[in-house]
Write an enzyme that holds these catalytic residues in place. Structure first.
Site, mmCIF file in Angstrom:
data_model
loop_
_atom_site.group_PDB
_atom_site.id
_atom_site.type_symbol
_atom_site.label_atom_id
_atom_site.label_comp_id
_atom_site.label_asym_id
_atom_site.label_seq_id
_atom_site.Cartn_x
_atom_site.Cartn_y
_atom_site.Cartn_z
ATOM 1 N N LYS A 68 -3.036 0.303 3.659
ATOM 2 C CA LYS A 68 -3.588 -0.847 2.934
ATOM 3 C C LYS A 68 -4.970 -0.472 2.418
ATOM 4 O O LYS A 68 -5.879 -0.196 3.209
ATOM 5 C CB LYS A 68 -3.647 -2.049 3.893
ATOM 6 C CG LYS A 68 -4.219 -3.313 3.291
ATOM 7 C CD LYS A 68 -3.936 -4.515 4.193
ATOM 8 C CE LYS A 68 -4.672 -5.745 3.716
ATOM 9 N NZ LYS A 68 -4.253 -6.965 4.408
ATOM 10 N N GLY B 299 -1.896 -7.675 -2.443
ATOM 11 C CA GLY B 299 -2.396 -9.011 -2.154
ATOM 12 C C GLY B 299 -3.687 -9.215 -2.918
ATOM 13 O O GLY B 299 -4.096 -8.346 -3.700
ATOM 14 N N PHE C 180 -6.548 -8.986 -1.816
ATOM 15 C CA PHE C 180 -7.593 -8.121 -1.286
ATOM 16 C C PHE C 180 -7.285 -6.644 -1.442
ATOM 17 O O PHE C 180 -8.179 -5.818 -1.355
ATOM 18 C CB PHE C 180 -7.763 -8.364 0.230
ATOM 19 C CG PHE C 180 -8.314 -9.700 0.604
ATOM 20 C CD1 PHE C 180 -8.331 -10.761 -0.284
ATOM 21 C CD2 PHE C 180 -8.821 -9.896 1.885
ATOM 22 C CE1 PHE C 180 -8.837 -11.992 0.083
ATOM 23 C CE2 PHE C 180 -9.337 -11.132 2.256
ATOM 24 C CZ PHE C 180 -9.340 -12.174 1.356
ATOM 25 N N SER C 181 -6.016 -6.316 -1.643
ATOM 26 C CA SER C 181 -5.625 -4.916 -1.461
ATOM 27 C C SER C 181 -4.327 -4.553 -2.165
ATOM 28 O O SER C 181 -3.580 -5.438 -2.584
ATOM 29 C CB SER C 181 -5.414 -4.672 0.035
ATOM 30 O OG SER C 181 -4.335 -5.477 0.486
ATOM 31 N N ASP D 274 -2.911 -18.674 8.607
ATOM 32 C CA ASP D 274 -2.223 -18.558 7.314
ATOM 33 C C ASP D 274 -0.766 -18.148 7.500
ATOM 34 O O ASP D 274 -0.260 -17.270 6.810
ATOM 35 C CB ASP D 274 -2.961 -17.558 6.411
ATOM 36 C CG ASP D 274 -2.565 -17.719 4.936
ATOM 37 O OD1 ASP D 274 -1.993 -18.780 4.576
ATOM 38 O OD2 ASP D 274 -2.805 -16.787 4.156
HETATM 39 P P1 ADP Z 1 -3.674 -8.995 1.397
HETATM 40 O O1 ADP Z 1 -4.575 -9.170 2.592
HETATM 41 O O2 ADP Z 1 -4.342 -8.279 0.254
HETATM 42 O O3 ADP Z 1 -2.978 -10.286 1.009
HETATM 43 P P2 ADP Z 1 -1.290 -8.162 2.864
HETATM 44 O O4 ADP Z 1 -1.613 -7.621 4.225
HETATM 45 O O5 ADP Z 1 -0.741 -9.549 2.806
HETATM 46 O O6 ADP Z 1 -2.529 -7.980 1.878
HETATM 47 O O7 ADP Z 1 -0.251 -7.137 2.187
HETATM 48 C C1 ADP Z 1 0.171 -7.261 0.843
HETATM 49 C C2 ADP Z 1 1.651 -6.932 0.710
HETATM 50 O O8 ADP Z 1 1.896 -5.555 1.071
HETATM 51 C C3 ADP Z 1 2.568 -7.734 1.642
HETATM 52 O O9 ADP Z 1 2.955 -8.970 1.063
HETATM 53 C C4 ADP Z 1 3.749 -6.782 1.810
HETATM 54 O O10 ADP Z 1 4.623 -6.856 0.676
HETATM 55 C C5 ADP Z 1 3.109 -5.412 1.798
HETATM 56 N N1 ADP Z 1 2.802 -4.963 3.162
HETATM 57 C C6 ADP Z 1 1.705 -5.271 3.901
HETATM 58 N N2 ADP Z 1 1.723 -4.703 5.115
HETATM 59 C C7 ADP Z 1 2.884 -3.990 5.170
HETATM 60 C C8 ADP Z 1 3.500 -3.165 6.181
HETATM 61 N N3 ADP Z 1 2.913 -2.981 7.376
HETATM 62 N N4 ADP Z 1 4.691 -2.597 5.890
HETATM 63 C C9 ADP Z 1 5.280 -2.807 4.678
HETATM 64 N N5 ADP Z 1 4.758 -3.569 3.694
HETATM 65 C C10 ADP Z 1 3.571 -4.154 3.914
HETATM 66 MG MG MG Z 2 -1.349 -11.454 1.955
#
Ligand code: ADP
Ligand code: MG
Length: 427
Positions: A67, A47, A49-50, A169
């Site tokens: 993450k 994403g 952020f990460s 969101d």
């Molecule tokens: P950001 O805050 O950087 O946007 P997210 O929490 O939305 O990050 O996570 C980015 C991506 O990582 C998600 O769109 C998904 O594809 C994957 N992801 C996040 N959390 C999980 C999880 N618990 N299990 C599997 N995939 C995950």
């Molecule tokens: Mg996200």
């Protein structure tokens, strides 16, 4: 409304340039975290952020999602905010049954780009956006839509009523399935043996190599498709028709994720919330918002699942901005916004005149939601009527009139299939 989804522009990989001081941490398969407790297995996603990695938890022998935040202070701060909310969420739901992602652990990790806040969450499957893509942007079976809606509403009801949290969101990317679409992606179902140490011959910068390799493959695939399309267009070969995909075996139970922008209702963080397409009218007009803003986004998401297309996809024109187009699209589908509401926001004067009419978009093409469902998406009259009856109250321009998640859970539309199944059972 457009036939293209915003996801068309979704990039497959994070930008290589973001692997720098203050940015992402480069991870190699087999890397360990938290004094050896978690071992990176493969990348799951990323994403703004990460980056998020499938990791093996050697303490509990479970797979988890790790993450890893960018290291600049603002990302750490945002991450700590998310940790705070997720801790409250986990505390209030000891049985993990409220359809919200579960935080397992968090810690800091020092790397060449700085100190990275890491969050360990339960491992989940693909996002609803992936499911929509997998279904080739076609209408999803209504029974599946109902099941997804129930899960999200249980999650929202819990966040809103029990914790006082607004997600802010809600969108298809931020709802993840509890199991994977593709069984081979599930480390347990596929019988994966966890990697416990760095594989031999692991190149120094695997992240960068992977991204470049994937980019090259993607460019090659695109070139091949273009040639095939061209050959088809000049009649050299017939275009192939892909058979529809079957979603029968897919379990669509899901959970709400990404609390990076969430807030307690009594302490809102920012005036501009929500991703464009899922943004509520009160947020556009800066009239203040509460839990009901999530309910608006929920309705947009439910529509998108049922039709495969985005409900409101505004574009800026020559003499109007995206916001005004967005308001116009809303009024075309839902009728005129009551004047009192139209003129109530800090930005109302930018878009509405004193009669409550849009300033620059004068002619609106009205079509009601059930008409759209029948004409454009080929719903049966009954399906359209029932679904529109479920959605329309959620899209009330007056936020306080929208049903709460709790109220929505009692709506007959959510149980239509089960009623019929029960009747069949009782016969
Ligand atoms: P950001 O805050 O950087 O946007 P997210 O929490 O939305 O990050 O996570 C980015 C991506 O990582 C998600 O769109 C998904 O594809 C994957 N992801 C996040 N959390 C999980 C999880 N618990 N299990 C599997 N995939 C995950
Ligand atoms: Mg996200």
């Amino acid at each position: 409304m457009s036939s293209l989804s915003s996801s068309e522009s979704e990039e497959e990989d994070e930008r290589i340039e973001s692997y720098r001081k203050g940015g992402y941490h480069a991870v190699r398969i087999g890397d360990s975290f938290a004094d050896g407790r978690y071992i990176a297995q493969r990348k799951l996603g990323w994403g703004q952020f990460s980056t998020v990695w499938l990791a093996y938890d050697t303490k509990t022998s479970n797979y988890v999602a790790l993450k890893i935040h960018k290291s600049a202070p603002e990302f750490t701060q945002a991450g700590l905010h998310e940790v705070g909310l997720l801790s409250a969420i986990a505390e209030g739901d000891p049985t993990n049954s409220k359809h919200v992602v579960r935080l397992i652990d968090h810690f800091k990790h020092a790397g060449p780009n700085g100190q990275h806040l890491c969050m360990v969450n339960e491992f989940l499957g693909e996002s609803l956006l992936r499911l929509i893509k997998f279904n080739r942007y076609k209408c999803l079976e209504l029974d599946k839509v109902r099941e997804i809606c129930k899960c999200i509403l249980i999650g929202l009801d819990y966040l809103h009523r029990q914790l006082g949290i607004i997600h802010t969101d809600l969108k298809p990317e931020n709802v993840l399935l509890m199991s994977t679409i593709d069984p081979s992606k599930d480390p347990i179902r596929s019988g994966l043996t966890p990697i416990l140490e760095k594989p031999e011959g692991n190149p120094n910068d695997r992240t960068t190599t992977n991204i470049i390799e994937k980019k090259l493959k993607r460019m090659a695939r695109k070139a091949v498709t273009k040639i095939a399309e061209r050959r088809a267009s000049i009649g050299v070969v017939r275009p192939t028709v892909k058979p529809d995909r079957c979603l029968n075996g897919i379990n669509v139970r899901c959970k709400i994720v990404d609390f990076g922008n969430a807030c307690f209702a009594d302490n809102p963080l920012s005036e501009e919330i929500q991703t464009r397409e899922y943004r509520s009218p009160e947020v556009i007009l800066r009239s203040g918002y509460s839990f009901s803003a999530d309910m608006w986004s929920f309705a947009c998401l439910a529509f998108e699942l049922a039709t495969g297309e985005i409900m409101f996809n505004p574009k800026k024109g020559q003499d109007y901005v995206e916001d005004e187009d967005h308001l116009a699209l809303m009024m075309e589908l839902l009728g005129k916004m009551p004047k009192k509401i139209a003129i109530s926001g800090a930005l109302s004067k930018d878009y509405f005149d004193r009669h409550g009419d849009l300033k620059r978009i004068r002619r609106l093409k009205n079509m009601s939601l059930d008409e759209v469902l029948v004409r454009k998406y080929k719903f049966s009259e009954t399906d359209a009527k029932e679904f529109a009856e479920f959605l329309c109250p959620l899209l009330d321009f007056a936020p306080e009139k929208r049903p709460t998640a709790h109220k929505c859970l009692q709506h007959t539309w959510l149980n239509i299939g089960t009623q019929i199944k029960d009747e069949v059972k009782n016969e």
